[in-house]
Design an enzyme around this catalytic site. Structure first.
Site, mmCIF file in Angstrom:
data_model
loop_
_atom_site.group_PDB
_atom_site.id
_atom_site.type_symbol
_atom_site.label_atom_id
_atom_site.label_comp_id
_atom_site.label_asym_id
_atom_site.label_seq_id
_atom_site.Cartn_x
_atom_site.Cartn_y
_atom_site.Cartn_z
ATOM 1 N N ASN A 9 0.873 -1.177 0.000
ATOM 2 C CA ASN A 9 0.000 0.000 0.000
ATOM 3 C C ASN A 9 0.914 1.232 0.000
ATOM 4 O O ASN A 9 1.529 1.550 1.015
ATOM 5 C CB ASN A 9 -0.889 -0.004 1.243
ATOM 6 C CG ASN A 9 -1.808 1.205 1.305
ATOM 7 O OD1 ASN A 9 -1.678 2.139 0.520
ATOM 8 N ND2 ASN A 9 -2.736 1.187 2.240
ATOM 9 N N PRO A 10 1.030 1.917 -1.134
ATOM 10 C CA PRO A 10 1.988 3.025 -1.245
ATOM 11 C C PRO A 10 1.743 4.172 -0.271
ATOM 12 O O PRO A 10 2.655 4.937 0.028
ATOM 13 C CB PRO A 10 1.818 3.504 -2.692
ATOM 14 C CG PRO A 10 1.164 2.374 -3.404
ATOM 15 C CD PRO A 10 0.301 1.697 -2.390
ATOM 16 N N SER A 12 0.866 3.852 2.909
ATOM 17 C CA SER A 12 1.105 3.460 4.292
ATOM 18 C C SER A 12 2.449 3.984 4.789
ATOM 19 O O SER A 12 3.311 4.377 4.015
ATOM 20 C CB SER A 12 1.090 1.939 4.433
ATOM 21 O OG SER A 12 -0.210 1.439 4.280
ATOM 22 N N GLY A 13 2.603 3.955 6.121
ATOM 23 C CA GLY A 13 3.870 4.340 6.719
ATOM 24 C C GLY A 13 4.221 5.776 6.457
ATOM 25 O O GLY A 13 5.385 6.095 6.191
ATOM 26 N N ASN A 71 -5.763 -7.102 6.403
ATOM 27 C CA ASN A 71 -7.111 -7.670 6.375
ATOM 28 C C ASN A 71 -7.533 -8.024 4.950
ATOM 29 O O ASN A 71 -8.069 -9.113 4.694
ATOM 30 C CB ASN A 71 -8.106 -6.678 6.985
ATOM 31 C CG ASN A 71 -9.549 -7.134 6.846
ATOM 32 O OD1 ASN A 71 -10.170 -6.943 5.804
ATOM 33 N ND2 ASN A 71 -10.078 -7.744 7.886
ATOM 34 N N GLU A 72 -7.298 -7.119 4.010
ATOM 35 C CA GLU A 72 -7.663 -7.393 2.615
ATOM 36 C C GLU A 72 -6.882 -8.584 2.069
ATOM 37 O O GLU A 72 -7.430 -9.421 1.347
ATOM 38 C CB GLU A 72 -7.400 -6.165 1.742
ATOM 39 C CG GLU A 72 -8.501 -5.141 1.795
ATOM 40 C CD GLU A 72 -8.467 -4.207 0.585
ATOM 41 O OE1 GLU A 72 -7.858 -4.576 -0.448
ATOM 42 O OE2 GLU A 72 -9.055 -3.126 0.673
ATOM 43 N N ASP A 215 -5.293 -20.466 19.161
ATOM 44 C CA ASP A 215 -5.991 -21.214 20.218
ATOM 45 C C ASP A 215 -7.417 -21.610 19.840
ATOM 46 O O ASP A 215 -8.139 -22.224 20.622
ATOM 47 C CB ASP A 215 -5.977 -20.445 21.543
ATOM 48 C CG ASP A 215 -6.718 -19.103 21.483
ATOM 49 O OD1 ASP A 215 -7.422 -18.850 20.480
ATOM 50 O OD2 ASP A 215 -6.591 -18.311 22.432
ATOM 51 N N GLU A 272 -12.199 -1.812 10.181
ATOM 52 C CA GLU A 272 -12.877 -1.375 8.960
ATOM 53 C C GLU A 272 -14.363 -1.720 9.030
ATOM 54 O O GLU A 272 -14.784 -2.606 9.776
ATOM 55 C CB GLU A 272 -12.247 -2.065 7.738
ATOM 56 C CG GLU A 272 -10.743 -1.905 7.617
ATOM 57 C CD GLU A 272 -10.318 -0.483 7.314
ATOM 58 O OE1 GLU A 272 -11.112 0.243 6.687
ATOM 59 O OE2 GLU A 272 -9.196 -0.101 7.699
#
Length: 296
Positions: A9-10, A12-13, A71-72, A215, A272
């Site tokens: 994801n460009p 992000s960060g 998640n995606e 678990d 989300e």
């Protein structure tokens, strides 16, 4: 020929993802014969790319982004006939799943970890026809987190979610809910329901300290009463990892969960917007193989 797909994801960060990508390509290039990079441009891209990796029988998929990208990617890998091993280079605000797996939160260290990693089986959750890897929540407080802007996340980190959720306390109202689980049924009113599969929720690692990524359980908390004074009383229990014992908290461990309410609410999945109510959730035990820090 061995091959790995990087799903990045460009944005992000703090938009530093592009600076880190060449190092990831180099490290992975020493492990796999082919390194394929896919950059997301919109919602659903990471899922689409992950499915391509499954169909192409890739050996591994590496997610570079925040919990939304993870998640995606999980939604693209889930229940596919061939599921590549899965790695995470965290670039988001909270990075709950990475925390739970003890993956370094520094992306450079996370890339370095891949040189000497072990593989661990991990559960994921299925809710209706969607998948999640960490947490689901229902209630006005959970929905308030949708209002957190990118600027707030960048400036305040995980505190931004807490502050946005706290605003709802001014106009809070409980809602009726029916919760069916492995041991029976709970009927009552709640302000917030949280079901987590790991020990890290919103960056807090003491909500369910006993939760393990494999678990087979949804650690479910039903908050029956909520006020500023009560929150101040609960915080010490939360810090000690003992919130499940509080009298205003109903705590349930279950492999399946069915939740219904007459209220018009959405489920928050991994931060989300998710399914509409009612929902049925279950644990897919040891469904994914994840790269985690090696012991040596």
């Amino acid at each position: 020929m061995s091959k790995v797909m990087i799903i990045i994801n460009p944005s992000s960060g703090k938009e530093k993802a592009g600076e880190i990508l060449p190092n990831a390509e180099k490290v992975l290039g020493d492990i796999y014969e082919h390194v394929i990079v896919r950059k997301t441009e919109g919602e659903g891209d990471a899922s689409k790319f992950a499915k391509e990796a499954c169909e192409g029988k890739f050996d591994a998929v590496i997610s570079m982004g925040g919990d939304g990208t993870v998640n995606e990617t999980v939604n693209g890998l889930a229940e596919q006939e061939h599921r590549p091993k899965f790695g995470i280079i965290p670039l988001g605000t909270v990075n709950d799943f990475a925390r739970a797996l003890h993956i370094p939160l520094d992306p450079v260290e996370a890339i370095e970890m891949l040189k000497n990693s072990d593989v661990k089986e991990a559960d994921i959750g299925k809710i209706n026809d969607q998948y999640f890897m960490n947490v689901l929540a229902v209630g006005a407080i959970a929905e308030a987190t949708y209002n957190v802007s990118v600027e707030q996340k960048t400036r305040l980190g995980s505190l931004s979610y807490f502050l946005e959720g706290a605003k709802t306390l001014v106009k809070k109202t409980p809602f009726p809910i029916t919760v069916e689980h492995d041991q029976g049924r709970w009927i009552g009113e709640t302000y917030l329901l949280v079901a987590t599969m790991t020990n890290s929720v919103g960056g807090f690692e003491q909500l369910a300290p006993d939760a393990e990524v494999n678990d087979g359980k949804l650690h479910t908390f039903i908050i029956k009463s909520l006020s500023i004074p009560l929150i101040l009383k609960i915080i010490p229990s939360l810090i000690r990892g003992e919130i499940k014992n509080h009298e205003e908290i109903e705590y349930i461990q279950t492999s399946k969960l069915r939740v219904s309410t007459p209220e018009d609410l959405l489920v928050n999945m991994d931060g989300e917007r998710g399914s509409e109510m009612p929902f049925q959730a279950e644990v897919l035990h040891n469904h994914l193989s994840l790269f985690v820090p090696g012991e040596s």
